[in-house]
Motif scaffolding. Sequence first.
Motif, PDB file in Angstrom:
ATOM      1  N   ALA A  18      -8.574   5.588  -6.644  1.00  0.00           N
ATOM      2  CA  ALA A  18      -7.752   6.802  -6.548  1.00  0.00           C
ATOM      3  C   ALA A  18      -6.551   6.721  -7.479  1.00  0.00           C
ATOM      4  O   ALA A  18      -6.263   7.656  -8.236  1.00  0.00           O
ATOM      5  CB  ALA A  18      -7.303   7.007  -5.103  1.00  0.00           C
ATOM      6  N   ILE A  19      -5.855   5.556  -7.447  1.00  0.00           N
ATOM      7  CA  ILE A  19      -4.639   5.445  -8.257  1.00  0.00           C
ATOM      8  C   ILE A  19      -4.998   5.419  -9.739  1.00  0.00           C
ATOM      9  O   ILE A  19      -4.266   5.942 -10.583  1.00  0.00           O
ATOM     10  CB  ILE A  19      -3.802   4.214  -7.828  1.00  0.00           C
ATOM     11  CG1 ILE A  19      -2.413   4.255  -8.460  1.00  0.00           C
ATOM     12  CG2 ILE A  19      -4.437   2.917  -8.219  1.00  0.00           C
ATOM     13  CD1 ILE A  19      -1.450   5.096  -7.730  1.00  0.00           C
ATOM     14  N   VAL A  20      -6.155   4.826 -10.070  1.00  0.00           N
ATOM     15  CA  VAL A  20      -6.561   4.766 -11.472  1.00  0.00           C
ATOM     16  C   VAL A  20      -6.820   6.170 -11.999  1.00  0.00           C
ATOM     17  O   VAL A  20      -6.357   6.550 -13.090  1.00  0.00           O
ATOM     18  CB  VAL A  20      -7.814   3.886 -11.620  1.00  0.00           C
ATOM     19  CG1 VAL A  20      -8.399   4.033 -13.012  1.00  0.00           C
ATOM     20  CG2 VAL A  20      -7.465   2.440 -11.349  1.00  0.00           C
ATOM     21  N   THR A  29       0.842  -1.201   0.000  1.00  0.00           N
ATOM     22  CA  THR A  29       0.000   0.000   0.000  1.00  0.00           C
ATOM     23  C   THR A  29       0.876   1.249   0.000  1.00  0.00           C
ATOM     24  O   THR A  29       0.600   2.222  -0.711  1.00  0.00           O
ATOM     25  CB  THR A  29      -0.917   0.019   1.235  1.00  0.00           C
ATOM     26  OG1 THR A  29      -1.509  -1.265   1.349  1.00  0.00           O
ATOM     27  CG2 THR A  29      -1.985   1.069   1.103  1.00  0.00           C
ATOM     28  N   LEU A  30       1.950   1.196   0.800  1.00  0.00           N
ATOM     29  CA  LEU A  30       2.889   2.315   0.807  1.00  0.00           C
ATOM     30  C   LEU A  30       3.452   2.550  -0.596  1.00  0.00           C
ATOM     31  O   LEU A  30       3.535   3.694  -1.076  1.00  0.00           O
ATOM     32  CB  LEU A  30       4.022   2.021   1.793  1.00  0.00           C
ATOM     33  CG  LEU A  30       5.092   3.100   1.912  1.00  0.00           C
ATOM     34  CD1 LEU A  30       4.497   4.354   2.524  1.00  0.00           C
ATOM     35  CD2 LEU A  30       6.252   2.614   2.758  1.00  0.00           C
ATOM     36  N   ILE A  31       3.831   1.454  -1.266  1.00  0.00           N
ATOM     37  CA  ILE A  31       4.373   1.581  -2.618  1.00  0.00           C
ATOM     38  C   ILE A  31       3.339   2.212  -3.545  1.00  0.00           C
ATOM     39  O   ILE A  31       3.662   3.064  -4.379  1.00  0.00           O
ATOM     40  CB  ILE A  31       4.825   0.200  -3.142  1.00  0.00           C
ATOM     41  CG1 ILE A  31       6.058  -0.266  -2.379  1.00  0.00           C
ATOM     42  CG2 ILE A  31       5.120   0.236  -4.622  1.00  0.00           C
ATOM     43  CD1 ILE A  31       6.512  -1.651  -2.725  1.00  0.00           C
ATOM     44  N   LEU A  32       2.084   1.814  -3.357  1.00  0.00           N
ATOM     45  CA  LEU A  32       1.022   2.350  -4.216  1.00  0.00           C
ATOM     46  C   LEU A  32       0.871   3.860  -4.019  1.00  0.00           C
ATOM     47  O   LEU A  32       0.750   4.625  -4.985  1.00  0.00           O
ATOM     48  CB  LEU A  32      -0.290   1.642  -3.892  1.00  0.00           C
ATOM     49  CG  LEU A  32      -1.340   1.617  -4.995  1.00  0.00           C
ATOM     50  CD1 LEU A  32      -0.773   1.005  -6.251  1.00  0.00           C
ATOM     51  CD2 LEU A  32      -2.561   0.841  -4.537  1.00  0.00           C
ATOM     52  N   VAL A  33       0.912   4.289  -2.747  1.00  0.00           N
ATOM     53  CA  VAL A  33       0.806   5.728  -2.468  1.00  0.00           C
ATOM     54  C   VAL A  33       1.980   6.473  -3.085  1.00  0.00           C
ATOM     55  O   VAL A  33       1.821   7.510  -3.757  1.00  0.00           O
ATOM     56  CB  VAL A  33       0.755   5.966  -0.940  1.00  0.00           C
ATOM     57  CG1 VAL A  33       0.830   7.445  -0.639  1.00  0.00           C
ATOM     58  CG2 VAL A  33      -0.501   5.369  -0.363  1.00  0.00           C
ATOM     59  N   MET A  64       3.088   1.447  -9.651  1.00  0.00           N
ATOM     60  CA  MET A  64       1.661   1.181  -9.485  1.00  0.00           C
ATOM     61  C   MET A  64       1.387  -0.303  -9.711  1.00  0.00           C
ATOM     62  O   MET A  64       0.657  -0.940  -8.947  1.00  0.00           O
ATOM     63  CB  MET A  64       0.884   2.031 -10.486  1.00  0.00           C
ATOM     64  CG  MET A  64      -0.594   1.746 -10.559  1.00  0.00           C
ATOM     65  SD  MET A  64      -1.319   2.782 -11.852  1.00  0.00           S
ATOM     66  CE  MET A  64      -2.901   1.960 -12.039  1.00  0.00           C
ATOM     67  N   GLY A  65       2.028  -0.870 -10.747  1.00  0.00           N
ATOM     68  CA  GLY A  65       1.873  -2.294 -11.006  1.00  0.00           C
ATOM     69  C   GLY A  65       2.340  -3.126  -9.833  1.00  0.00           C
ATOM     70  O   GLY A  65       1.692  -4.094  -9.442  1.00  0.00           O
ATOM     71  N   LEU A  66       3.491  -2.737  -9.236  1.00  0.00           N
ATOM     72  CA  LEU A  66       4.012  -3.490  -8.096  1.00  0.00           C
ATOM     73  C   LEU A  66       3.103  -3.339  -6.884  1.00  0.00           C
ATOM     74  O   LEU A  66       2.836  -4.296  -6.159  1.00  0.00           O
ATOM     75  CB  LEU A  66       5.427  -3.001  -7.769  1.00  0.00           C
ATOM     76  CG  LEU A  66       6.084  -3.602  -6.526  1.00  0.00           C
ATOM     77  CD1 LEU A  66       6.227  -5.098  -6.669  1.00  0.00           C
ATOM     78  CD2 LEU A  66       7.433  -2.975  -6.268  1.00  0.00           C
TER      79      LEU A  66
END
Lengths: 503, 115
Positions: A406-408, A273-277, A313-315
């Motif tokens: 959100a990320i999308v 989740t951290l990586i996504l943020v 984002m992929g990771l």
Amino acid sequence: MKLFIVLPILIPFATAIVSLFVRRWILAQRILGAVGAAGLLGAALVLLRMVEGKGIQVVQIGNWPAPYGITLVADLFSSIMVTLAGLIGFAVAVYSLASMDTQREKFGYYTFLHIMLMGVCGAFLTGDLFNLYVWFEVLLISSFVLMALGGERAQMAGALKYVTLNLVSSALFLAGTGILYGKVGTLNMADLAYKLSLEPQSNLISSSAMLFLIAFGIKAAIFPLFFWLPDSYHTPPVAVSAIFAGLLTKVGVYAMIRAFTLFFVQDVGFTHTLILVLAGLTMVTGVLGAVAQNEMRRLLSFHIISQIGYILMGLGLFTSLALAGAIFFILHVSIVKVALFLVSGVVERLRGTGQLKELGGLYRAYPCLAVLFMIPAMSLAGIPPLSGFFAKLALVKAGLEMQQYAIVITALGVSLLTLFSMIKIWGEVFWKPEPTKSEYICSEQPQILKKTQILFLSPIVLLAFLTVLLGLAAEPFFTLATRAAEQLLDPSEYIHAVFGGKP
Amino acid sequence: MDTILAIVIGGLFAAGFYSLLRRSIVKLVIGIILLSNATNLLIFTASGLTRGRPPLVIEGADALAHPHADPLPQALILTAIVIGFGVLAFVLVLVHRAYQTIETDDMDKIKGIDT
């Protein structure tokens, strides 16, 4: 058979050594530089084919069994990355033949280029954490030299920042390695994966996971650790900028993907989740930085950062489709980025400047070059049917499946801004009429270009063709990426291959 | 012993980062030296300190007696020292050359000249 895993390291090494011996004979160095890079590409393709057919390939260097010796592992992901390194190395080596000045060639440009390629391939192939550090240092020190070679004022200032921040990253990487060894007692990645999977989730491991995230994050130029990149990547010659843009940040991303799919998977809810943020923030800051720039290579440097966000984002989403999208995205963005940097180099060569304000009218003067810019630029923005579209489609689809809206939305918005800044370059450099007061036009340089035109343009044509091919025939490439992603998500195959059947 | 070394390592890291943040590029080099030494000590300490127990198989026995010093971290440190030394040599030359070209050792003045 086992030889093919070592060849991507041996070929650039041999090339570098031989070109040291012929250092006074520049023509020989140039031929070697191009032939060596072609050889690397060939060897990498053979390796990729072998891994595709027969599964993960492993070599124990010196025949020491797995957790004790140094292991080289080629799974699909690493052989795809090695192939990419070969391809970009080859394109840049050919471009260097035309663009590099004799002064730099005399001082060993091709030698360091190939040592860097060796470091990159080594980092992709190694199966040992400390060995990864060593390969990082190999590629770093040769990239330091490439960055500073020539000794111009701007280069010195750029190199100081680049060197310092990368050394800090190496120190943190090493510290993380030390702590991890103290905790687990092994540095072999497969062994780590096995032992950590037995371990109940522990804070000490999460702390070294974070050290690795920061160390690889500096190298990959993620938010908020990217400041060294746009301050240094536009200072060296274009060929050097291009290979840095295409490969070096990708090594950081590769290491991050490897670490956070193979062994740091105890606490996915927190780390990923951290990586996504971070991915979202990286995309946004990168693209906003790019929009504010008025110099071609600086603008493109900021785009490297925002594209890193997509890969992360992929990771961060951590599903098979998302990882496949990330791998496809790495392929796409390296090719496209190098093509754009090479075009910016040709523009700088033609007009003597990269400042958008002072450029213009290139579409009228050189329509072919304009097309060669347009293809990768549109691909970067993600216009179908080019490769960027399919890469982003996969990531967005994976995001929707995971309900990470959100990320999308961020990814789509950043895509629009990317399109905007590509159109800004197009409008300023190619479309608008040439500024009348331009004192920068050098009447002689296009003449020089005539002679070496083919060397300047053929790598760009090759890369532009590849991005079209990756788009039009996306399916086989995407199937390959999906298989690579499935291997990443199931570490047991990797562990099994490294230990040769024994757990 | 572990505690003392932990404090030393922390101090070295702090001093290293502090020097990196100074304006002078000479202090930047000092910062890099301190950082690499702190890291080496960290590897040494993190893997556990065992005194007076070399990892040697005693005559007659066929395996190591259990509490023994782990030789691997020392091999890692040796490699890291060599690499750090090479990098440091490069950084010294780079800093010298940068000083000659830019004619200042103040990071704040170096900031604006990367175009």
